[in-house]
Design a protein around this motif. Sequence first.
Motif, PDB file in Angstrom:
ATOM      1  N   MET A  13       0.815  -1.212   0.000  1.00 48.74           N
ATOM      2  CA  MET A  13       0.000   0.000   0.000  1.00 48.74           C
ATOM      3  C   MET A  13       0.851   1.266   0.000  1.00 48.74           C
ATOM      4  O   MET A  13       0.486   2.272  -0.623  1.00 48.74           O
ATOM      5  N   LEU A  14       2.002   1.229   0.667  1.00 46.85           N
ATOM      6  CA  LEU A  14       2.878   2.399   0.632  1.00 46.85           C
ATOM      7  C   LEU A  14       3.483   2.589  -0.748  1.00 46.85           C
ATOM      8  O   LEU A  14       3.690   3.731  -1.193  1.00 46.85           O
ATOM      9  N   GLU A  15       3.765   1.495  -1.442  1.00 46.98           N
ATOM     10  CA  GLU A  15       4.206   1.624  -2.837  1.00 46.98           C
ATOM     11  C   GLU A  15       3.086   2.229  -3.693  1.00 46.98           C
ATOM     12  O   GLU A  15       3.349   3.079  -4.562  1.00 46.98           O
ATOM     13  N   GLN A  16       1.852   1.794  -3.467  1.00 48.86           N
ATOM     14  CA  GLN A  16       0.724   2.382  -4.192  1.00 48.86           C
ATOM     15  C   GLN A  16       0.604   3.882  -3.912  1.00 48.86           C
ATOM     16  O   GLN A  16       0.259   4.667  -4.794  1.00 48.86           O
ATOM     17  N   LEU A  17       0.856   4.259  -2.669  1.00 43.90           N
ATOM     18  CA  LEU A  17       0.656   5.650  -2.248  1.00 43.90           C
ATOM     19  C   LEU A  17       1.657   6.598  -2.900  1.00 43.90           C
ATOM     20  O   LEU A  17       1.343   7.770  -3.128  1.00 43.90           O
ATOM     21  N   ALA A  18       2.871   6.104  -3.188  1.00 43.54           N
ATOM     22  CA  ALA A  18       3.899   6.906  -3.876  1.00 43.54           C
ATOM     23  C   ALA A  18       4.148   8.228  -3.146  1.00 43.54           C
ATOM     24  O   ALA A  18       3.996   9.320  -3.707  1.00 43.54           O
ATOM     25  N   VAL A  19       4.573   8.128  -1.905  1.00 36.49           N
ATOM     26  CA  VAL A  19       4.823   9.310  -1.078  1.00 36.49           C
ATOM     27  C   VAL A  19       6.177   9.916  -1.433  1.00 36.49           C
ATOM     28  O   VAL A  19       7.175   9.200  -1.561  1.00 36.49           O
ATOM     29  N   GLY A  20       6.213  11.243  -1.563  1.00 38.13           N
ATOM     30  CA  GLY A  20       7.455  11.943  -1.838  1.00 38.13           C
ATOM     31  C   GLY A  20       7.877  12.827  -0.685  1.00 38.13           C
ATOM     32  O   GLY A  20       7.072  13.156   0.196  1.00 38.13           O
ATOM     33  N   PRO A  21       9.148  13.236  -0.647  1.00 40.74           N
ATOM     34  CA  PRO A  21       9.632  14.132   0.411  1.00 40.74           C
ATOM     35  C   PRO A  21       8.830  15.432   0.445  1.00 40.74           C
ATOM     36  O   PRO A  21       8.456  15.978  -0.598  1.00 40.74           O
ATOM     37  N   GLY A  22       8.551  15.897   1.655  1.00 45.56           N
ATOM     38  CA  GLY A  22       7.864  17.165   1.830  1.00 45.56           C
ATOM     39  C   GLY A  22       6.357  17.104   1.706  1.00 45.56           C
ATOM     40  O   GLY A  22       5.678  18.131   1.861  1.00 45.56           O
ATOM     41  N   MET A  23       5.806  15.929   1.439  1.00 45.88           N
ATOM     42  CA  MET A  23       4.351  15.822   1.279  1.00 45.88           C
ATOM     43  C   MET A  23       3.620  15.903   2.614  1.00 45.88           C
ATOM     44  O   MET A  23       4.181  15.642   3.676  1.00 45.88           O
ATOM     45  N   LYS A  24       2.345  16.269   2.510  1.00 46.61           N
ATOM     46  CA  LYS A  24       1.437  16.282   3.659  1.00 46.61           C
ATOM     47  C   LYS A  24       0.534  15.064   3.535  1.00 46.61           C
ATOM     48  O   LYS A  24      -0.187  14.922   2.535  1.00 46.61           O
ATOM     49  N   VAL A  25       0.584  14.162   4.543  1.00 46.57           N
ATOM     50  CA  VAL A  25      -0.087  12.866   4.444  1.00 46.57           C
ATOM     51  C   VAL A  25      -1.032  12.667   5.624  1.00 46.57           C
ATOM     52  O   VAL A  25      -0.693  12.978   6.774  1.00 46.57           O
ATOM     53  N   LEU A  26      -2.199  12.137   5.325  1.00 46.89           N
ATOM     54  CA  LEU A  26      -3.192  11.776   6.342  1.00 46.89           C
ATOM     55  C   LEU A  26      -3.390  10.275   6.333  1.00 46.89           C
ATOM     56  O   LEU A  26      -3.590   9.671   5.268  1.00 46.89           O
ATOM     57  N   GLU A  27      -3.326   9.670   7.523  1.00 43.51           N
ATOM     58  CA  GLU A  27      -3.629   8.245   7.687  1.00 43.51           C
ATOM     59  C   GLU A  27      -4.904   8.115   8.506  1.00 43.51           C
ATOM     60  O   GLU A  27      -5.040   8.735   9.560  1.00 43.51           O
ATOM     61  N   ILE A  28      -5.825   7.276   8.037  1.00 43.86           N
ATOM     62  CA  ILE A  28      -7.080   7.022   8.746  1.00 43.86           C
ATOM     63  C   ILE A  28      -7.055   5.579   9.226  1.00 43.86           C
ATOM     64  O   ILE A  28      -7.055   4.639   8.422  1.00 43.86           O
ATOM     65  N   GLY A  29      -7.022   5.394  10.539  1.00 42.30           N
ATOM     66  CA  GLY A  29      -6.813   4.090  11.146  1.00 42.30           C
ATOM     67  C   GLY A  29      -5.363   3.990  11.574  1.00 42.30           C
ATOM     68  O   GLY A  29      -4.455   4.051  10.741  1.00 42.30           O
ATOM     69  N   SER A  30      -5.122   3.881  12.887  1.00 45.35           N
ATOM     70  CA  SER A  30      -3.740   4.028  13.346  1.00 45.35           C
ATOM     71  C   SER A  30      -3.324   2.925  14.297  1.00 45.35           C
ATOM     72  O   SER A  30      -4.086   2.533  15.175  1.00 45.35           O
ATOM     73  N   ASN A  31      -2.102   2.438  14.099  1.00 45.50           N
ATOM     74  CA  ASN A  31      -1.435   1.616  15.104  1.00 45.50           C
ATOM     75  C   ASN A  31      -0.069   2.194  15.449  1.00 45.50           C
ATOM     76  O   ASN A  31       0.543   1.817  16.419  1.00 45.50           O
ATOM     77  N   GLY A  32       0.367   3.147  14.644  1.00 44.13           N
ATOM     78  CA  GLY A  32       1.620   3.828  14.904  1.00 44.13           C
ATOM     79  C   GLY A  32       2.724   3.490  13.932  1.00 44.13           C
ATOM     80  O   GLY A  32       3.395   4.378  13.401  1.00 44.13           O
ATOM     81  N   VAL A  33       2.922   2.192  13.649  1.00 46.74           N
ATOM     82  CA  VAL A  33       4.073   1.814  12.837  1.00 46.74           C
ATOM     83  C   VAL A  33       3.944   2.321  11.407  1.00 46.74           C
ATOM     84  O   VAL A  33       4.933   2.776  10.806  1.00 46.74           O
ATOM     85  N   ASN A  34       2.754   2.299  10.834  1.00 48.08           N
ATOM     86  CA  ASN A  34       2.583   2.786   9.464  1.00 48.08           C
ATOM     87  C   ASN A  34       2.818   4.290   9.395  1.00 48.08           C
ATOM     88  O   ASN A  34       3.382   4.799   8.425  1.00 48.08           O
ATOM     89  N   ALA A  35       2.409   5.007  10.447  1.00 45.69           N
ATOM     90  CA  ALA A  35       2.674   6.443  10.507  1.00 45.69           C
ATOM     91  C   ALA A  35       4.178   6.709  10.585  1.00 45.69           C
ATOM     92  O   ALA A  35       4.681   7.693  10.026  1.00 45.69           O
ATOM     93  N   ALA A  36       4.908   5.832  11.276  1.00 45.14           N
ATOM     94  CA  ALA A  36       6.362   5.975  11.327  1.00 45.14           C
ATOM     95  C   ALA A  36       6.979   5.782   9.944  1.00 45.14           C
ATOM     96  O   ALA A  36       7.893   6.533   9.540  1.00 45.14           O
ATOM     97  N   TYR A  37       6.502   4.777   9.206  1.00 49.65           N
ATOM     98  CA  TYR A  37       6.977   4.604   7.828  1.00 49.65           C
ATOM     99  C   TYR A  37       6.696   5.865   7.004  1.00 49.65           C
ATOM    100  O   TYR A  37       7.544   6.319   6.222  1.00 49.65           O
ATOM    101  N   LEU A  38       5.495   6.417   7.182  1.00 51.52           N
ATOM    102  CA  LEU A  38       5.131   7.614   6.430  1.00 51.52           C
ATOM    103  C   LEU A  38       6.037   8.788   6.781  1.00 51.52           C
ATOM    104  O   LEU A  38       6.435   9.565   5.900  1.00 51.52           O
ATOM    105  N   GLN A  39       6.384   8.927   8.066  1.00 45.40           N
ATOM    106  CA  GLN A  39       7.278  10.011   8.462  1.00 45.40           C
ATOM    107  C   GLN A  39       8.651   9.851   7.816  1.00 45.40           C
ATOM    108  O   GLN A  39       9.276  10.836   7.389  1.00 45.40           O
ATOM    109  N   GLU A  40       9.117   8.612   7.741  1.00 47.21           N
ATOM    110  CA  GLU A  40      10.378   8.375   7.044  1.00 47.21           C
ATOM    111  C   GLU A  40      10.276   8.799   5.574  1.00 47.21           C
ATOM    112  O   GLU A  40      11.212   9.369   5.003  1.00 47.21           O
ATOM    113  N   LEU A  41       9.138   8.534   4.952  1.00 50.77           N
ATOM    114  CA  LEU A  41       8.972   8.810   3.529  1.00 50.77           C
ATOM    115  C   LEU A  41       8.824  10.297   3.230  1.00 50.77           C
ATOM    116  O   LEU A  41       9.319  10.776   2.204  1.00 50.77           O
ATOM    117  N   VAL A  42       8.143  11.040   4.097  1.00 44.59           N
ATOM    118  CA  VAL A  42       7.971  12.481   3.822  1.00 44.59           C
ATOM    119  C   VAL A  42       9.192  13.282   4.233  1.00 44.59           C
ATOM    120  O   VAL A  42       9.407  14.394   3.745  1.00 44.59           O
TER     121      VAL A  42
END
Length: 400
Positions: free
Chosen positions: A85-114
């Motif tokens: 799903m993160l490959e599908q999302l194609a997150v780039g540096p500096g982006m603003k991202v919203l996650e709906i449904g949280s356990n924490g670890v996916n948000a950490a991956y997203l922080q690394e990606l932005v």
Amino acid sequence: MTTMDGSLVRDPDELRADMVRALREQEGIKSERVAAAFAAVPRHLFAPDAPAELAYNLHRTVPVKKDGNGLDISVMSAAHLQAVMLEQLAVGPGMKVLEIGSNGVNAAYLQELVGPDGEVTTVDIDPDVIGPARVNLDATGYSRVKTIVADGESGVPAGQYDRIIVTVAAWDIPPSWIGALAEKGRLVVPLTMCGTTRSIAFDRDGDGLISDSYGLAHFVPMQGEGAARERKVMLRLGVALQTDDVRVPLNTDALNSALDTSRLERWSGAAYDLPDELDLYLTLNLSSVARLHADPAVIDSGIIEPSARFGVPALVSEDSFAYRTRRENADTGGYESGVIAHGPNAEALADDYANVLREWAANHRRRGAATFRYLPGPAPATLPQDAVLRRHGIVTVTWH
């Protein structure tokens, strides 16, 4: 390291490195940026009560919270699905991202990606879930992630997001998600249609959405205002039919009686292949579809075919139903699709079902053959044949 009983406990860093290698081999990870995120985040620390081997298992979830019946209502999703799903999302540096449904670890991956110039906000309806997620994010160095307790349908934080990712099975796409999506934004959502779920990457298309990719997914269902509107009936112990389409008749007594009639077998002459793609095609192209489930004891008794073990699309009328099966057949490449039907209208249903099987095998037997569109707003007076009616709009599917 060994425990008191002599068993080997592997180092989490080693487990994480093995996970990343395996995700690459299985094509869950395809980009260097996602690989780097998975290599950086100490996944096991977001599941402190679970063995590290479970946290780093590619295909197993980690329970977070159960309901009063012992069913999971929150889990840490499997690593392979998160990577896809993160490959599908194609997150780039500096982006603003919203996650709906949280356990924490996916948000950490997203922080690394932005990266340091980006922004990640994660929302969950349950304080018992978001609270530990906040603690774990802070403890692992991801304190910049914003955590909010809110209903994922109506409680979307104000702003325009370059990317929105949903990590619970959603029955619909509410206006708040589309409204919060930037003009060139992308939404990745596990969308459930008639009992089957696909992770769909949607891009903005005017006021609506059009899919870029999709893949098999399994998530706990969304809670709150966005909860699914489904009907489920037990025909008898161990046999159930489930659908979210109000137009499908679910006459429990008549359909249970149909199961007592002799079964009709109809073989299509069409190849059985790519079961997840075939399942999706059947779900969206049978005229009156529900999902047939049977437990192992019923299947072992021979009443229902093994195809219903994890749910199979069934064509349903008031007093009859038909569903897919298979048999070995070298002439069709290994296996052949067939139909089992019960009830007074078994012949007609079997014919209709077999025709759909043949159409898929002849014209759509490949991965990625579907393009999904989401059209928000009131449904037209006459729905297209391929339309799935939702609360806030309709989903249409074009097959290539």
